[in-house]
Scaffold this motif. Structure first.
Motif, PDB file in Angstrom:
ATOM      1  N   ILE A  17      33.412  -8.894 -19.602  1.00 24.06           N
ATOM      2  CA  ILE A  17      32.292  -9.436 -18.830  1.00 24.06           C
ATOM      3  C   ILE A  17      32.555 -10.914 -18.585  1.00 24.06           C
ATOM      4  O   ILE A  17      33.303 -11.539 -19.334  1.00 24.06           O
ATOM      5  N   THR A  33      25.797  -5.358 -24.120  1.00 27.96           N
ATOM      6  CA  THR A  33      26.957  -4.746 -23.466  1.00 27.96           C
ATOM      7  C   THR A  33      28.159  -4.679 -24.400  1.00 27.96           C
ATOM      8  O   THR A  33      28.871  -3.676 -24.432  1.00 27.96           O
ATOM      9  N   ARG A  77      34.318 -10.980 -25.755  1.00 28.94           N
ATOM     10  CA  ARG A  77      34.410 -10.499 -24.376  1.00 28.94           C
ATOM     11  C   ARG A  77      35.842 -10.161 -23.955  1.00 28.94           C
ATOM     12  O   ARG A  77      36.054  -9.452 -22.978  1.00 28.94           O
TER      13      ARG A  77
END
Length: 121
Positions: A17, A33, A77
């Motif tokens: 992301i 997420t 991430r």
């Protein structure tokens, strides 16, 4: 000790992301997420930081909370960075000598510094 070098090009595997802004909602979405289990901690810590901010009449607890979770997102991430962090944490946990633990802890410190720089932009 880790067989992977700490300084590795994470861009090769790309971020899952984009780095979100340091806002409650953007970080909540990013954390959910990346790690659903961590989202529960996020909510608990958010409410604790909010209560502390109200009690202290200060925004410092909220700024600290947002920065800490920004570092969490920055660390996780990139899949390879997250995997390296997990590996180093396991090495610290099962280290049989202080030297091995220190070497792995130094690797974790480098990852934290890298993530902090990413958060600060």
């Amino acid at each position: 000790m880790s067989s992977q070098p700490i300084e590795q090009p994470y861009a090769a595997d790309g971020p899952l992301i984009p780095m979100p802004p340091l806002t409650e909602q953007a970080l909540r979405t990013a954390v959910t997420t990346l790690d659903l289990a961590a989202a529960v901690r996020f909510e608990t810590e958010f409410h604790a930081a909010w209560q502390e901010a109200v009690q202290m009449d200060s925004t410092v607890p909220m700024h600290t909370f947002l920065h800490r979770w920004g570092v969490f997102v920055a660390l996780r991430r990139y899949p390879r960075r997250a995997a390296l962090l997990d590996q180093l944490e396991r090495e610290v946990a099962r280290a049989e000598t202080i030297e091995v633990a220190r070497a792995a802890a130094a690797g974790i410190a480098e990852l934290l510094d890298e993530a902090r720089r990413e958060v600060l932009g």
